[in-house]
Write a protein that holds these residues in place. Structure first.
Motif, PDB file in Angstrom:
ATOM      1  N   ARG A   2       0.838  -1.186   0.000  1.00 50.66           N
ATOM      2  CA  ARG A   2       0.000   0.000   0.000  1.00 50.66           C
ATOM      3  C   ARG A   2       0.881   1.246   0.000  1.00 50.66           C
ATOM      4  NH1 ARG A   2      -4.810   1.785   4.278  1.00 50.66           N
ATOM      5  NH2 ARG A   2      -5.581   3.529   2.988  1.00 50.66           N
ATOM      6  N   ASP A  25       0.930   5.803  -1.073  1.00 51.46           N
ATOM      7  CA  ASP A  25       0.090   7.001  -1.131  1.00 51.46           C
ATOM      8  C   ASP A  25      -0.723   7.059  -2.422  1.00 51.46           C
ATOM      9  OD1 ASP A  25       1.073   7.795   1.313  1.00 51.46           O
ATOM     10  OD2 ASP A  25       2.586   9.154   0.473  1.00 51.46           O
ATOM     11  N   GLY A  56      -2.001   4.344  -3.956  1.00 48.54           N
ATOM     12  CA  GLY A  56      -2.844   3.169  -4.097  1.00 48.54           C
ATOM     13  C   GLY A  56      -2.073   1.903  -3.788  1.00 48.54           C
ATOM     14  N   TYR A  57      -2.582   0.775  -4.271  1.00 50.03           N
ATOM     15  CA  TYR A  57      -1.994  -0.524  -3.996  1.00 50.03           C
ATOM     16  C   TYR A  57      -1.169  -0.994  -5.188  1.00 50.03           C
ATOM     17  CZ  TYR A  57      -5.315  -0.765  -0.121  1.00 50.03           C
ATOM     18  OH  TYR A  57      -6.024  -0.508   1.031  1.00 50.03           O
ATOM     19  N   LYS A  83      -6.491   1.898  -6.899  1.00 51.72           N
ATOM     20  CA  LYS A  83      -6.861   2.646  -5.695  1.00 51.72           C
ATOM     21  C   LYS A  83      -7.463   1.739  -4.625  1.00 51.72           C
ATOM     22  CE  LYS A  83      -5.682   6.897  -6.706  1.00 51.72           C
ATOM     23  NZ  LYS A  83      -4.641   7.603  -5.901  1.00 51.72           N
ATOM     24  N   THR A  84      -8.040   0.622  -5.054  1.00 54.13           N
ATOM     25  CA  THR A  84      -8.669  -0.302  -4.106  1.00 54.13           C
ATOM     26  C   THR A  84      -8.166  -1.719  -4.358  1.00 54.13           C
ATOM     27  OG1 THR A  84     -10.568  -0.834  -5.515  1.00 54.13           O
ATOM     28  CG2 THR A  84     -10.755   1.118  -4.096  1.00 54.13           C
ATOM     29  N   THR A 103      -1.252  -6.338   4.075  1.00 50.58           N
ATOM     30  CA  THR A 103      -1.485  -4.927   3.804  1.00 50.58           C
ATOM     31  C   THR A 103      -2.655  -4.489   4.679  1.00 50.58           C
ATOM     32  OG1 THR A 103      -1.773  -3.275   2.047  1.00 50.58           O
ATOM     33  CG2 THR A 103      -3.064  -5.304   1.849  1.00 50.58           C
ATOM     34  N   THR A 104      -3.205  -3.312   4.388  1.00 48.17           N
ATOM     35  CA  THR A 104      -4.390  -2.841   5.102  1.00 48.17           C
ATOM     36  C   THR A 104      -5.433  -2.385   4.087  1.00 48.17           C
ATOM     37  OG1 THR A 104      -3.489  -0.581   5.274  1.00 48.17           O
ATOM     38  CG2 THR A 104      -3.090  -2.082   7.133  1.00 48.17           C
ATOM     39  N   THR A 105      -6.699  -2.438   4.496  1.00 46.92           N
ATOM     40  CA  THR A 105      -7.771  -1.924   3.651  1.00 46.92           C
ATOM     41  C   THR A 105      -7.703  -0.411   3.592  1.00 46.92           C
ATOM     42  OG1 THR A 105      -9.317  -1.737   5.489  1.00 46.92           O
ATOM     43  CG2 THR A 105      -9.252  -3.850   4.310  1.00 46.92           C
ATOM     44  N   GLU A 106      -8.557   0.141   2.755  1.00 47.31           N
ATOM     45  CA  GLU A 106      -8.589   1.601   2.628  1.00 47.31           C
ATOM     46  C   GLU A 106      -8.941   2.274   3.949  1.00 47.31           C
ATOM     47  OE1 GLU A 106     -10.483  -0.009  -1.211  1.00 47.31           O
ATOM     48  OE2 GLU A 106      -9.459  -0.822   0.551  1.00 47.31           O
ATOM     49  N   ASP A 107      -9.667   1.584   4.838  1.00 47.11           N
ATOM     50  CA  ASP A 107     -10.015   2.173   6.129  1.00 47.11           C
ATOM     51  C   ASP A 107      -9.137   1.654   7.265  1.00 47.11           C
ATOM     52  OD1 ASP A 107     -10.975  -0.378   6.284  1.00 47.11           O
ATOM     53  OD2 ASP A 107     -13.045   0.175   6.769  1.00 47.11           O
TER      54      ASP A 107
END
Length: 341
Positions: A19, A21, A23-24, A42-43, A266-270
């Motif tokens: 992840r 800045d 996106g992925y 981006k997601t 990784t981490t999700t968008e939230d």
């Protein structure tokens, strides 16, 4: 709980997601093992539709190192520099002494802002001090600012094909310390069909560092184990690490998910912690399993136990279309997976 959109990328084993800045970034083993690719979205759920870019191709066959079987690339950001680790061989032949392929670990770096359009420099083989089968290097920068490398490698004096090692780095392609062996396959579940520990991945949480790894053959017996250390411990001391006695992530026949492993984090968008892994949805493999392309990249949410350890749950069922056993992706790697099952 609602099911996640899985798979996230078709026919890409050994998935690695970073992840950033922007996106992925996604990479993984290309099914014909001849290149390293990157895609960006981006997601997480849009990675399959993202354009795939080839940023490096293997050397011409028969020319020596990095000319065959390009496996398991990972992209990292290390002190402002893009770094890719991957395994490559000089031949497709099995080493008759070691009874393995003849891979070693190699490194690429990029100093440009965008790793997709930037220029990548070959840094050559990462010399681990052992001239044996080696693969699956991963890295992390610790709180002391020091970079560490963890990888899988064979010791001909130890039963099996690979153990896990760690070293501190002088720079991304040069070890600063001698390798320390963290773990070797010794438990029953690590020795099914193949005696192997491979695919290490690093997860930090609270005052702990976790290193997951994959063991046994690459069929339904493939499973994930885990090492745990205190973040303030001497990470080069094998005594600082404790290994789980049972696998932490395994096949689930009830949802037709077999051989989960070779993961990244990784981490999700939230901001939720996510396990990225590959898995097949069948066991009836036609031909050589190495060239069966349908280990798809998937994701699962991680929850945390009261003792601060991760709970990976079990693989979830597919919610998107996947190829049949005989299907091969088109050259551009783009199949429409919007249709739900």
């Amino acid at each position: 709980m609602a099911l996640l959109p899985n798979p996230i990328v078709l026919q890409r084993a050994d998935p690695f997601v970073l992840r950033t800045d922007d996106g992925y970034l996604f990479t993984g083993s290309y099914p014909v093992y001849d290149r390293i690719t990157l895609r960006r979205s981006k997601t997480l759920s849009d990675l399959q539709q993202a354009e795939e870019h080839t940023i490096w191709k293997k050397h011409e066959s028969g020319t020596g190192a990095m000319s065959e079987l390009i496996w398991a690339p990972e992209i990292h950001r290390v002190n402002g520099q893009w770094v890719i680790y991957f395994a490559a061989a000089h031949t497709t032949a099995i080493d008759p002494v070691a009874d393995t392929f003849q891979h070693r670990v190699f490194c690429l770096t990029c100093d440009d802002a965008d790793p997709i359009t930037g220029t990548w420099t070959e840094r050559g083989q990462v010399d681990t001090g052992m001239d044996t089968f080696a693969l699956d290097a991963t890295t992390f920068v610790h709180t002391d600012g020091q970079q560490y490398l963890i990888w899988a490698q064979q010791d001909l004096n130890i039963e099996g094909h690979s153990n896990l090692y760690i070293a501190r780095m002088e720079n991304p392609w040069t070890l600063a310390t001698k390798p320390a062996m963290l773990s070797k396959p010794e438990l029953d579940w690590e020795k099914i069909r193949f005696i192997v520990e491979e695919g290490p991945a690093v997860l930090k949480h609270g005052d702990k560092i976790f290193v997951t790894f994959s063991a046994s053959g690459t069929g339904p017996e493939y499973a994930m184990g885990m090492l745990t250390a205190n973040a303030d411990a001497d990470l080069l001391d094998p005594a600082s690490w404790t290994k789980s006695t049972e696998p932490v992530f395994t096949s689930d026949e009830t949802v037709r998910q077999f051989g989960p492993g070779h993961n990244s984090f990784t981490t999700t968008e939230d901001g939720q912690d996510v396990l990225i892994y590959h898995c097949r949805n069948y066991v009836e493999i036609l031909g050589d399993p190495l060239f069966d392309p349908n280990r798809h990249a998937r994701m699962g949410l991680i929850t945390w136990n009261e003792d601060g350890t991760p709970n990976f749950g079990t693989p979830q069922m597919d919610t998107r279309w996947t190829p049949a056993t005989t299907d091969v992706l088109p050259a551009d790697g783009h199949l429409d997976i919007d249709e739900t099952l």
